[in-house]
Design a protein around this motif. Structure first.
Motif, PDB file in Angstrom:
ATOM      1  N   TRP A 120      35.317  38.809  16.876  1.00 27.70           N
ATOM      2  CA  TRP A 120      36.324  38.859  17.856  1.00 27.70           C
ATOM      3  C   TRP A 120      36.270  40.299  17.458  1.00 27.70           C
ATOM      4  CZ3 TRP A 120      40.802  40.526  15.893  1.00 27.70           C
ATOM      5  CH2 TRP A 120      40.956  41.100  14.504  1.00 27.70           C
ATOM      6  N   ARG A 121      35.902  41.183  16.443  1.00 30.31           N
ATOM      7  CA  ARG A 121      36.800  42.460  15.803  1.00 30.31           C
ATOM      8  C   ARG A 121      35.564  43.177  16.914  1.00 30.31           C
ATOM      9  NH1 ARG A 121      39.515  42.564  11.464  1.00 30.31           N
ATOM     10  NH2 ARG A 121      39.788  41.172  10.288  1.00 30.31           N
ATOM     11  N   VAL A 122      34.085  42.907  17.419  1.00 28.92           N
ATOM     12  CA  VAL A 122      33.762  44.113  17.989  1.00 28.92           C
ATOM     13  C   VAL A 122      34.416  44.618  19.388  1.00 28.92           C
ATOM     14  CG1 VAL A 122      31.529  44.099  19.200  1.00 28.92           C
ATOM     15  CG2 VAL A 122      31.643  43.011  17.250  1.00 28.92           C
ATOM     16  N   PRO A 123      34.600  44.325  20.238  1.00 34.72           N
ATOM     17  CA  PRO A 123      35.107  44.721  21.497  1.00 34.72           C
ATOM     18  C   PRO A 123      36.583  45.766  21.048  1.00 34.72           C
ATOM     19  CG  PRO A 123      34.982  42.367  21.879  1.00 34.72           C
ATOM     20  CD  PRO A 123      34.925  42.008  20.355  1.00 34.72           C
ATOM     21  N   PHE A 124      37.054  45.377  19.785  1.00 35.35           N
ATOM     22  CA  PHE A 124      37.556  46.547  19.661  1.00 35.35           C
ATOM     23  C   PHE A 124      37.135  47.644  18.846  1.00 35.35           C
ATOM     24  CE2 PHE A 124      40.446  42.794  19.256  1.00 35.35           C
ATOM     25  CZ  PHE A 124      41.697  42.952  20.003  1.00 35.35           C
ATOM     26  N   LEU A 125      36.292  47.873  17.977  1.00 35.84           N
ATOM     27  CA  LEU A 125      35.169  48.984  17.890  1.00 35.84           C
ATOM     28  C   LEU A 125      35.244  49.887  18.890  1.00 35.84           C
ATOM     29  CD1 LEU A 125      33.527  47.155  14.556  1.00 35.84           C
ATOM     30  CD2 LEU A 125      35.944  48.288  14.274  1.00 35.84           C
TER      31      LEU A 125
END
Length: 448
Positions: A210-215
């Protein structure tokens, strides 16, 4: 030119004083294409950032940052951190609006993009509750607040960038480009979450996926800066500066001379926000956790529904140049009154085709309201306070319609069932319809 000139009948017929010669003339095809691309890409990136958080709030933030709470309480807590940004957005509109009306639209848009993009990217780096304990949700709230401040300054500047460069008879067309940004931003954010959800097992998705879209926001900020640094200041604001007509205290002037347009404009935006965040953030959570629809299925259906939003936005925004902003916004509000009663009966069938229709119809209604607002809200305000006034009205509508919608919907559904949420959506549409009925048509107003 008087500060309240935008509210006169003369302005509505296009005969008001203070026309901005440069602002009402078309630039070169190359410069107009650059303005359209810059206003579109900027809003697409910033709304991608904003919607990535909304999707994560519906799917995973409850377990990552509130693991010790009961499921319903954790969901409400996740949606509450989501709502924080909406509360911050009016403050952001006043901060960025002040400088946008004092020093120019372009530089403020660059600053809002940086603040929004970096605060989003740091959400992707933030450790969860298991690592930081209570500091994790506290820092999450802080980053979400900064997101709201950044987005509070984004929309008004992007809309003014398009509208104040556009020829008089094509303002609705050029305002359609920043209005399409949310459709594309939501589609991209949902698409990335869908791909991660489909490609990873549940443990990997909740651990790091879930962190990938933010990064990815780090890269998007670089793209947005490259585009925005190549555009020029708007002709309308250059005229304001040349004649030394900039407001000393734009927010004070807005509340003193444009309070009616501000409150009614915000009321008109309530249904657009309510439709969007009910159909996306709340329905995503309701369908996956309440109805048992697979997460990947709902994300895919949300992407299909987003196409309806784009169609409704483009159709209404471009038609508003000929048929009027007010008429099309009222049409969208009327459709939403009816569709609110249809949404949940379709959704509760748990049939993918009918769920897509439920979400798509809701977002189409939202697009018909939202599309013309890109020109309508700026046209309600005089040039010297336009950034502050349009931004504050837009974002105040977000607090009333977007921040509370997932929270109210969750509470209504748990107490009275899904049909109550549909009535709530229809009630928001009635409120917006009454507010827009009290506003004038603006398509013939001069922008100076």
């Amino acid at each position: 030119m008087t500060a309240s000139g935008a509210g006169t009948d003369a302005d509505d017929t296009g005969t008001g004083a203070g026309a901005a010669p440069g602002g009402e003339q078309s630039g070169s095809p190359e410069s107009m294409r650059r303005v359209a691309v810059a206003s579109f890409i900027g809003t697409a990136i910033e709304f991608y950032d904003f919607y990535a958080y909304g999707t994560a709030a519906a799917l995973v933030l409850d377990s990552a940052f509130f693991p010790n709470l009961a499921p319903l309480t954790a969901t409400l807590a996740a949606f509450s951190t989501y709502a924080v940004a909406f509360v911050a957005r009016p403050l952001g509109s006043l901060i960025f609006g002040h400088f946008g009306d004092r020093v120019g639209r372009k530089s403020v848009l660059v600053a809002s993009l940086l603040l929004m993009g970096l605060s989003t990217a740091f959400v992707g780096l933030l450790p969860g509750y298991a690592t930081l304990g209570v500091w994790a949700p506290l820092l999450l709230v802080l980053l979400r607040f900064l997101q709201g401040i950044g987005l509070g300054g984004e929309w008004g500047g992007a809309a003014l960038l398009a509208v104040e460069h556009a020829p008089e008879k094509r303002r609705g067309l050029f305002a359609a480009f920043p209005q399409l940004g949310p459709s594309v931003g939501f589609f991209a954010a949902t698409g990335i979450f869908w791909a991660l959800s489909a490609g990873l097992d549940d443990a990997a998705f909740r651990s790091w996926g879930w962190r990938v879209p933010f990064l990815l926001s780090f890269a998007l900020v670089a793209v947005g800066l490259f585009v925005r640094l190549r555009i020029s200041e708007t002709p309308v604001f250059r005229r304001v500066m040349a004649e030394q007509e900039e407001s000393k205290a734009p927010a004070v002037e807005v509340f003193r001379t444009h309070w009616r347009e501000t409150l009614l404009g915000a009321g008109g935006m309530i249904v657009a926000y309510g439709l969007f965040y009910t159909a996306t953030t709340y329905c995503l959570n309701y369908a996956t956790q309440g109805l048992g629809v697979p997460r990947s299925t709902m994300l895919a259906l949300s992407m299909v529904a987003c196409l309806f939003l784009a169609v409704g936005t483009w159709f209404a925004a471009t038609r508003s140049d000929a048929r009027g902003r007010r008429r099309l916004v009222l049409t969208g509000c009327g459709l939403a009154v009816v569709w609110g009663l249809v949404l949940f009966p379709l959704l509760d069938t748990e049939r993918p085709v009918l769920i897509a229709l439920a979400l798509g119809g809701t977002l189409f209604c939202m697009g018909v309201v939202y599309g013309p607002m890109g020109a309508y809200l700026p046209e309600l305000f005089s040039a010297r306070v336009r950034y502050s006034g349009a931004s504050f009205a837009y974002n105040l509508g977000g607090v009333l319609g977007g921040a509370v919608a997932p929270l109210v919907a969750t509470d209504l559904q748990s107490s009275y069932g899904s049909s109550a949420v549909g009535w709530y959506v229809s009630a928001m549409a009635v409120v917006s319809l009454l507010c827009v009925l009290a506003l004038p048509e603006t398509r013939s107003r001069e922008l100076g």
